[in-house]
Design a protein around this motif. Structure first.
Motif, mmCIF file in Angstrom:
data_model
loop_
_atom_site.group_PDB
_atom_site.id
_atom_site.type_symbol
_atom_site.label_atom_id
_atom_site.label_comp_id
_atom_site.label_asym_id
_atom_site.label_seq_id
_atom_site.Cartn_x
_atom_site.Cartn_y
_atom_site.Cartn_z
ATOM 1 N N GLY A 107 26.830 -16.617 32.364
ATOM 2 C CA GLY A 107 27.088 -15.195 32.255
ATOM 3 C C GLY A 107 28.150 -14.879 31.222
ATOM 4 N N GLY A 108 29.067 -15.827 30.988
ATOM 5 C CA GLY A 108 30.085 -15.623 29.958
ATOM 6 C C GLY A 108 29.464 -15.457 28.579
ATOM 7 N N TRP A 109 28.438 -16.278 28.297
ATOM 8 C CA TRP A 109 27.740 -16.152 27.013
ATOM 9 C C TRP A 109 26.982 -14.835 26.939
ATOM 10 N N VAL A 110 26.456 -14.408 28.062
ATOM 11 C CA VAL A 110 25.743 -13.127 28.086
ATOM 12 C C VAL A 110 26.692 -11.985 27.747
ATOM 13 N N VAL A 111 27.915 -12.039 28.270
ATOM 14 C CA VAL A 111 28.913 -11.016 27.941
ATOM 15 C C VAL A 111 29.168 -10.992 26.442
ATOM 16 N N VAL A 112 29.238 -12.181 25.828
ATOM 17 C CA VAL A 112 29.444 -12.264 24.374
ATOM 18 C C VAL A 112 28.290 -11.606 23.632
ATOM 19 N N THR A 113 27.054 -11.890 24.070
ATOM 20 C CA THR A 113 25.893 -11.290 23.397
ATOM 21 C C THR A 113 25.882 -9.767 23.573
ATOM 22 N N ILE A 114 26.322 -9.303 24.747
ATOM 23 C CA ILE A 114 26.389 -7.851 24.977
ATOM 24 C C ILE A 114 27.378 -7.214 23.992
ATOM 25 N N PHE A 115 28.524 -7.859 23.826
ATOM 26 C CA PHE A 115 29.527 -7.342 22.901
ATOM 27 C C PHE A 115 29.006 -7.352 21.466
ATOM 28 N N LEU A 116 28.320 -8.440 21.086
ATOM 29 C CA LEU A 116 27.777 -8.532 19.728
ATOM 30 C C LEU A 116 26.701 -7.477 19.490
ATOM 31 N N ARG A 117 25.877 -7.226 20.495
ATOM 32 C CA ARG A 117 24.844 -6.192 20.347
ATOM 33 C C ARG A 117 25.483 -4.815 20.186
ATOM 34 N N ALA A 118 26.557 -4.580 20.932
ATOM 35 C CA ALA A 118 27.262 -3.308 20.771
ATOM 36 C C ALA A 118 27.821 -3.160 19.360
ATOM 37 N N LEU A 119 28.383 -4.255 18.818
ATOM 38 C CA LEU A 119 28.901 -4.218 17.451
ATOM 39 C C LEU A 119 27.786 -3.965 16.445
ATOM 40 N N LEU A 120 26.642 -4.611 16.670
ATOM 41 C CA LEU A 120 25.511 -4.413 15.752
ATOM 42 C C LEU A 120 25.011 -2.975 15.794
ATOM 43 N N ARG B 134 17.266 -11.617 23.805
ATOM 44 C CA ARG B 134 16.504 -12.701 24.435
ATOM 45 C C ARG B 134 17.407 -13.542 25.322
ATOM 46 N N THR B 135 18.648 -13.766 24.891
ATOM 47 C CA THR B 135 19.592 -14.526 25.709
ATOM 48 C C THR B 135 19.839 -13.826 27.035
ATOM 49 N N GLU B 136 20.041 -12.517 26.984
ATOM 50 C CA GLU B 136 20.256 -11.750 28.211
ATOM 51 C C GLU B 136 19.004 -11.771 29.084
ATOM 52 N N ARG B 137 17.848 -11.565 28.455
ATOM 53 C CA ARG B 137 16.584 -11.535 29.212
ATOM 54 C C ARG B 137 16.323 -12.872 29.890
ATOM 55 N N ASN B 138 16.489 -13.971 29.147
ATOM 56 C CA ASN B 138 16.248 -15.295 29.735
ATOM 57 C C ASN B 138 17.198 -15.572 30.894
ATOM 58 N N TYR B 139 18.433 -15.094 30.763
ATOM 59 C CA TYR B 139 19.415 -15.282 31.828
ATOM 60 C C TYR B 139 18.992 -14.547 33.092
ATOM 61 N N THR B 140 18.594 -13.278 32.948
ATOM 62 C CA THR B 140 18.248 -12.494 34.130
ATOM 63 C C THR B 140 17.009 -13.047 34.826
ATOM 64 N N TYR B 141 16.009 -13.483 34.042
ATOM 65 C CA TYR B 141 14.801 -14.004 34.688
ATOM 66 C C TYR B 141 15.018 -15.393 35.281
ATOM 67 N N ALA B 142 15.898 -16.176 34.674
ATOM 68 C CA ALA B 142 16.235 -17.472 35.271
ATOM 69 C C ALA B 142 16.969 -17.258 36.596
ATOM 70 N N LEU B 143 17.830 -16.249 36.629
ATOM 71 C CA LEU B 143 18.537 -15.933 37.870
ATOM 72 C C LEU B 143 17.567 -15.428 38.932
ATOM 73 N N TYR B 144 16.594 -14.604 38.520
ATOM 74 C CA TYR B 144 15.564 -14.141 39.466
ATOM 75 C C TYR B 144 14.801 -15.317 40.053
ATOM 76 N N ARG B 145 14.417 -16.248 39.198
ATOM 77 C CA ARG B 145 13.682 -17.436 39.683
ATOM 78 C C ARG B 145 14.532 -18.209 40.684
ATOM 79 N N TYR B 146 15.818 -18.367 40.375
ATOM 80 C CA TYR B 146 16.722 -19.098 41.265
ATOM 81 C C TYR B 146 16.838 -18.393 42.612
ATOM 82 N N THR C 224 23.119 -3.576 30.592
ATOM 83 C CA THR C 224 22.840 -2.483 29.660
ATOM 84 C C THR C 224 24.001 -1.502 29.610
ATOM 85 N N MET C 225 24.532 -1.178 30.789
ATOM 86 C CA MET C 225 25.656 -0.243 30.846
ATOM 87 C C MET C 225 26.887 -0.817 30.148
ATOM 88 N N ALA C 226 27.116 -2.132 30.322
ATOM 89 C CA ALA C 226 28.262 -2.758 29.651
ATOM 90 C C ALA C 226 28.125 -2.642 28.138
#
Length: 566
Positions: free
Chosen positions: A17-30, A96-108, A154-156
């Protein structure tokens, strides 16, 4: 809610989830970069002469060696298009990183909820509704990930983008920023007050209605014969319609609430532009035109962020019930080693001893089903157990099979106490045939070798087990033989054949001890006699095989060495 959410997410997913937070921040910057690149284009459109008046545009003009303002405007515009396209491509890869994380968590979550319910044992399963458990495993886990965690991510992202954009607008045009704040802040507050108490209630109502609908469908199909004979289908249909009406009503209300963010934000945008137009009638048109342009660009990009924040918050409120459901389930830690069940056995060479055995359910401590039972079962014995309903016969079997734990006393196999730690090894040594043999919608071979993958089935062993269960002749008469499908719950075969599959399954397993829990009580006399004769022949052929039989009719226990009354 934060503590509850963290408790539902396993440690390995928290690290990811830490990496996901990074991707969220990068997407916001983009996204911020995409808007920032539009500012020069907007400036050039509204005021071409600003090329040489604004320092960074003039420096870019000179550095590029442009010969005309027109050439410069075209180049800048095309460059912005290319950069924004690349920005969107990179943002997609980050998503894709965020999506893969959420679906992997759903599977778990779904997988572990499934295994958690299973590992809670027979008592829990018997006291739970199968439709509710199935919905929790199949639907609630997904709703938690898609309706709570994903909107939170998404909200973050939108919060970060909003802060970046708003901060830039404040620096560039405080008047435009103030107008944005005046327009959108009341919009959010009004929306919050309108829907905050409704969304969570709607989600809970819909979940209950879906559970009831699933329950009605399962009961209708499972009890089709009784439902049809007793003309109960109109009643079942009425229950189905009531649940369906609730679902439709809630979905309609939720759909209406889902449109409110767009309605509110677009109305706010129109109001802001109207105020600027009115203001332009009383001020300098050039300054007002620039303010109008800055506000339009900022509002048009901030409006989706505000709308996403409102929609995300609504989704979280609507699906908040999933948090309580998963928390209540107390999902166990994933243990791949546990999933690979041991094939070891407890060797059964001499006897099973039951010493002072007592048992009662947790909700009825003053009503013991078994009290101070003493019994010895020697290897190779054929023991019948008889008694009136409610005397604890099936409970005794469940204790001997390791499904229940004694509240008093103990059960020993050759002196080794049966416990939670070794019950899997003991269960590998036993075969069990119930009154309603469990059958999957598969072939004869797959049902006899239950639990084995198709390519691992020993077909010769299946054949031998079917012969011992006196079912081979019938199988040979079928065009596909043992590869013939038997239908859901064995609907294509007779009751006696279903019981013989149960016997063949125990024999395929090469069990040391067979448990028959009223396995013939629902059969006609002739079929019952045939199966009892088959069991007697099995015992005669293998005197090392221990057989325990529960039956009401004395005729079913005629081949037993002794009969125990309960």
């Amino acid at each position: 809610m934060k503590t509850t959410l963290l408790s539902l997410i396993p440690k390995k997913f928290r690290r990811r989830g830490g990496w996901v937070v990074v991707t969220i921040f990068l997407r916001a910057l983009l996204n911020f970069l995409g808007l920032a690149l539009l500012v020069p284009v907007l400036t050039l459109i509204l005021d071409t002469e600003s090329i040489h008046r604004i320092s960074y545009l003039d420096q870019l003009f000179r550095w590029g060696g442009f010969s005309s303002d027109r050439q410069f405007v075209i180049t800048v515009s095309l460059g912005v298009v290319v950069v924004i396209a690349l920005k969107n491509l990179l943002a997609l890869l980050l998503y894709r990183t965020e999506r893969n994380y959420t679906y992997a968590l759903y599977r778990y979550l779904s997988r572990n909820l499934y295994t958690t319910y299973y590992r809670r044992g027979l008592h829990f399963i018997k006291h739970s509704n199968s439709a509710v458990l199935a919905r929790n495993v199949n639907v609630v886990s997904f709703s938690f990930v898609a309706g709570v965690l994903r909107p939170m991510a998404t909200m973050a992202c939108e919060v970060m983008l909003f802060l970046l954009l708003f901060g830039s607008v404040v620096l560039y045009s405080p008047k435009a920023a103030l107008l944005v704040l005046v327009i959108f802040l009341p919009t959010v507050l009004v929306y919050y007050r309108l829907v905050r108490s409704r969304l969570n209630r709607y989600g809970e109502v819909e979940n209950r209605a879906h559970r009831e609908k699933a329950r009605v469908v399962m009961e209708t199909f499972r009890g089709y014969s009784e439902v049809e004979i007793n003309r109960a289908f109109p009643l079942m249909l009425n229950r189905f319609d009531r649940a369906m009406d609730e679902i439709v009503e809630v979905q309609q209300k939720n759909a209406t609430l889902g449109q409110l963010p767009t309605l509110f934000t677009e109305t706010g945008l129109a109001l802001g532009m109207a105020l600027l137009v009115i203001g332009s009638l009383q001020g300098e048109s050039g300054d007002m035109r620039m303010l109008f342009g800055v506000f339009a660009v900022a509002a048009l990009r901030l409006m989706p962020s505000v709308r996403s924040l409102m929609s995300g918050w609504a989704a979280i409120k609507y699906n908040r019930y999933t948090i309580a459901t998963l928390q209540e389930a107390k999902i166990e830690a994933d243990n791949e080693a546990a999933a690979a069940l041991s094939e070891e056995r407890i060797p059964f060479r001499h006897e099973i001893t039951i010493e002072g055995l007592g048992f009662h359910f947790d909700d009825a401590p003053d009503k013991p089903l078994i009290d101070n039972l003493m019994l010895t079962i020697r290897k190779g014995e054929r023991i019948g157990i008889r008694g009136e309903s409610g005397r604890g016969k099936t409970t005794l079997f469940n204790l001997l099979l390791g499904f229940y734990e004694p509240t008093e006393g103990r059960i020993c196999i050759d002196g080794v106490p049966l416990s939670r730690e070794n019950r899997r090894r003991w269960q590998n040594s036993v075969g069990y045939v119930s009154q309603n043999v469990f059958l999957t919608d598969n072939t004869f071979a797959a049902n006899v070798a239950l639990g084995e993958r198709e390519h691992e089935i020993d077909r010769q062993r299946v054949r031998h087990a079917l012969e011992q269960a006196r079912l081979a002749e019938f199988i040979d008469s079928l065009p596909q033989g043992m590869d013939t499908p038997i239908g859901e719950c064995g609907c294509r075969i007779s009751g006696g054949q279903r019981q013989r599959i149960g016997i063949a399954r125990a024999l395929y397993k090469r069990a040391d001890i067979l448990f028959f829990d009223e396995a013939t009580s629902s059969l006609d006399n002739r079929t019952e006699e045939g199966i009892n004769h088959s069991i007697e022949e099995l015992s005669a052929e293998n005197r090392e095989l221990t057989i325990l039989v529960i039956a009401h009719r004395e005729s079913s226990l005629g081949y037993c060495d002794r009969i125990i009354e309960m």
